[in-house]
Structure formats: structure tokens, C-alpha cells
Scaffold this motif. Structure first.
Motif, PDB file in Angstrom:
ATOM      1  N   GLY A 198     -22.993  13.766 -59.490  1.00  9.71           N
ATOM      2  CA  GLY A 198     -23.066  12.586 -60.434  1.00  9.71           C
ATOM      3  C   GLY A 198     -22.496  12.104 -61.826  1.00  9.71           C
ATOM      4  N   ARG A 199     -21.652  13.445 -61.893  1.00 14.11           N
ATOM      5  CA  ARG A 199     -21.312  13.072 -63.108  1.00 14.11           C
ATOM      6  C   ARG A 199     -19.430  13.683 -63.029  1.00 14.11           C
ATOM      7  NH1 ARG A 199     -25.874  16.031 -64.093  1.00 14.11           N
ATOM      8  NH2 ARG A 199     -27.121  15.400 -65.189  1.00 14.11           N
ATOM      9  N   SER A 200     -19.181  12.769 -64.713  1.00 12.30           N
ATOM     10  CA  SER A 200     -17.339  13.656 -64.476  1.00 12.30           C
ATOM     11  C   SER A 200     -16.689  14.797 -64.634  1.00 12.30           C
ATOM     12  CB  SER A 200     -17.013  12.540 -65.601  1.00 12.30           C
ATOM     13  OG  SER A 200     -15.654  12.698 -65.543  1.00 12.30           O
ATOM     14  N   ILE A 201     -15.734  15.401 -63.568  1.00 12.84           N
ATOM     15  CA  ILE A 201     -15.758  16.533 -63.380  1.00 12.84           C
ATOM     16  C   ILE A 201     -14.807  16.433 -64.967  1.00 12.84           C
ATOM     17  CG2 ILE A 201     -13.658  18.683 -62.678  1.00 12.84           C
ATOM     18  CD1 ILE A 201     -15.046  16.894 -60.063  1.00 12.84           C
ATOM     19  N   SER A 202     -13.711  15.528 -65.149  1.00 10.97           N
ATOM     20  CA  SER A 202     -13.232  15.960 -66.582  1.00 10.97           C
ATOM     21  C   SER A 202     -13.831  16.188 -68.161  1.00 10.97           C
ATOM     22  CB  SER A 202     -11.924  15.376 -66.350  1.00 10.97           C
ATOM     23  OG  SER A 202     -12.613  13.386 -66.524  1.00 10.97           O
ATOM     24  N   ALA A 203     -15.272  15.145 -68.000  1.00 14.59           N
ATOM     25  CA  ALA A 203     -15.618  14.820 -69.058  1.00 14.59           C
ATOM     26  C   ALA A 203     -16.913  16.302 -68.897  1.00 14.59           C
ATOM     27  CB  ALA A 203     -17.077  13.838 -68.803  1.00 14.59           C
TER      28      ALA A 203
END
Length: 299
Positions: A158-163
Motif C-alpha cells: 500500500g506504499r510507494s516502493i521508491s519512497a
């Protein structure tokens, strides 16, 4: 290369004395029925062997070390690109196409799981960020370790991989004492600072990371090199910061702002013509911060 065994023991299945040894895989097998006697062959020689360039092939028989920066840690196997059978004969055209299909499916099967695909993308981005931020291999290894721990705890869902990867990299920089700010990481990753900060707080809480306090002395060289401050001025700034640490004047202060103020104070003492704006832009802080810290350091 397949060669005949020196002692030629009899095969346990067919009884023939036609044992062959594969020098690449280390297998000993029967040349008549194909029965494999041993799968590994012990070598009492040195671990590293050198050959002349005329000898061809790889001069070593050991592979690269395992690394967390590779999605499979460098332990994966692949079908050899040499189109030859166990006896060294070239494969037929029909068998070549079959082996090529097997190579394709073998490559696809190594990234069939969602976790593997996630790691492939994240560690590819990590390699790109390493070049942009010019950080050491130990910091990259630590970043991959933190990201793998987050992946095991399902923090990526549910979260950005890059972030989350950028937050892991920033946490590794903090833990190893590498002077990189969150804004530097955000600019290199082309992300918003607040997104990385949010993921960093999540990692800090869920993984129970214990971050050391950043030493402001380490930030002096970075600021000074970007605006060409002399070595003498840098030494004066370091002495000012050491006195501030002894008097507990640096407690609770931003290390980068404190280093910028110490450099400005050193420039005024050494007669070097550097404005507050020049130092503030190099340190990514405001001029107000430098003025406030300058007053405390001057006292």
C-alpha cells in the motif's frame, strides 16, 4: 570438460568400469548407463588459481561474494549459454531451440513471486541512487538490509516502493554517519520530502531503529568543498564546533545549520569573503538559522 577417471571404479548399477568425471560440475558418472556416483569432487588445491591469457576461460573457480543488493543475493543459477552436451559435442538445431526455451523460462521463473519483482525494482532504483548521491558500498548494503526487513514486515504494501527505498537509504546514511540530508535523497529520488519523511518515521517506529546523533563536524567539509572555502577556515570551524560540543552548546541544534554558522564565523575570523547567503545555499538552510546559531557560537 569430461575426462576419464584415473582409478576407474566399477559402476554400482551396471558393473562396467567406464567412469567419467565432469570437470565443471564435479560429477562422476558412468559412461555406459549414466548412473551418477558422486555429485561433488573435492579439490585439495588453492582456492584461487591463475592462468595465462592464452589458457582462455575464467581464471578463477570461485564466484562473486553474496550481497544483499542483489534480489537473489547472488546465489541464483542459470543454464549455461554454451550449446554443448556433457561430452563437449555441439547440440543439434532442434535441441538448441529447446534449450533456449528452457533458458527463457528459467529466467522468468526466478522473478515469478511478487516479493522478487518488488526487490528487483527496488534494488535497481537503489543502484541508481548510489551513483547520484556518491555513497559507499557499505551504505548501499545497509540500505538493502533495512528495505528487506521492511519487506518481511509487509510495510511496503500500500506504499510507494521508491519512497520506502529512499527512506531506507536515508536511514542507512544516518546510521553509518554519512552526511546526506533528507532533501538530498529527495532530490536524487525525484520525490517529495514529506513522503520520504513519512516512510522514515514508519521505519524508525516499526523496525525500532536506533539512530545516532549526526556530528556537525562531518558536515563542515561538505559545505566548505561546495563553495571553495580554504583549509585554514575549515580547521577554525572544526575548533569552534569542538568547543561548542564541550560547552553543550550544540545540544538539540540542527547539525547542518550549526556547521554552516561555524563556517561563517570562521570566515569572518580568517577574513574570507563569504556571505551568509552563499553558505546557507550550500548547506540547504536559511540565513535566519545561520544568524541565530552564529550568535550562540560567538558567545
Amino acid at each position: 570438460m569430461v575426462r576419464e577417471s584415473s582409478n576407474k571404479p566399477a559402476c554400482a548399477r551396471c558393473g562396467k568400469k567406464s567412469m567419467l568425471t565432469d570437470g565443471e560440475t564435479g560429477e562422476m558418472f558412468c559412461g555406459k548407463c549414466g548412473f551418477v556416483v558422486t555429485e561433488k569432487m573435492e579439490d585439495g588445491g588453492p582456492e584461487w588459481r591463475s592462468f595465462s591469457k592464452e589458457g582462455g576461460e575464467d581464471p578463477t573457480r570461485t564466484g562473486p561474494p553474496t550481497s544483499l543488493t542483489m534480489h537473489d543475493r547472488g546465489l541464483s543459477t542459470k543454464i549455461s549459454p554454451v550449446n554443448r552436451d556433457s561430452t563437449g559435442k555441439p547440440l543439434s538445431s532442434s535441441m538448441k531451440s529447446t534449450i533456449e526455451r528452457l533458458r527463457t523460462w528459467d529466467s522468468r521463473s526466478q522473478s515469478s513471486e511478487p516479493i522478487d519483482r518488488n526487490l528487483r525494482q527496488a534494488l535497481s532504483d537503489l543502484s541508481r541512487l548510489k551513483d547520484k548521491l556518491t555513497i559507499s558500498a557499505s551504505v548501499v548494503e545497509k540500505s538493502a538490509y533495512i528495505y528487506r526487513k521492511a519487506l518481511d514486515k509487509s510495510l511496503v504494501r500500500g506504499r510507494s516502493i521508491s519512497a520506502l527505498l529512499a527512506a531506507s537509504l536515508y536511514a542507512a546514511c544516518r546510521e553509518t554517519g554519512t552526511p546526506r540530508t533528507i532533501k538530498d535523497v529527495a532530490d536524487a529520488a525525484n520525490l517529495k520530502r514529506k513522503d520520504i519523511a513519512r516512510c522514515y518515521r514508519l521505519l524508525h517506529h516499526e523496525l525500532e531503529l536506533k539512530m545516532p546523533v549526526t556530528d556537525s563536524i562531518q558536515c563542515v567539509a561538505r559545505i566548505a568543498s561546495s563553495i571553495n572555502i580554504s583549509e585554514k577556515t575549515k580547521r577554525i570551524a572544526v575548533e569552534v564546533l569542538k568547543k561548542a560540543q564541550q560547552n553543550e552548546e550544540s545540544a538539540g541544534k540542527d547539525p547542518m545549520g550549526l556547521a554552516a554558522a561555524a563556517l561563517y564565523l570562521a570566515c569572518t575570523k580568517n577574513g574570507e569573503d563569504k556571505t551568509q547567503r552563499d553558505i546557507a545555499e550550500a548547506a540547504n538552510v536559511t540565513e535566519v538559522t545561520i544568524r541565530n546559531r552564529y550568535k550562540g557560537l560567538k558567545e
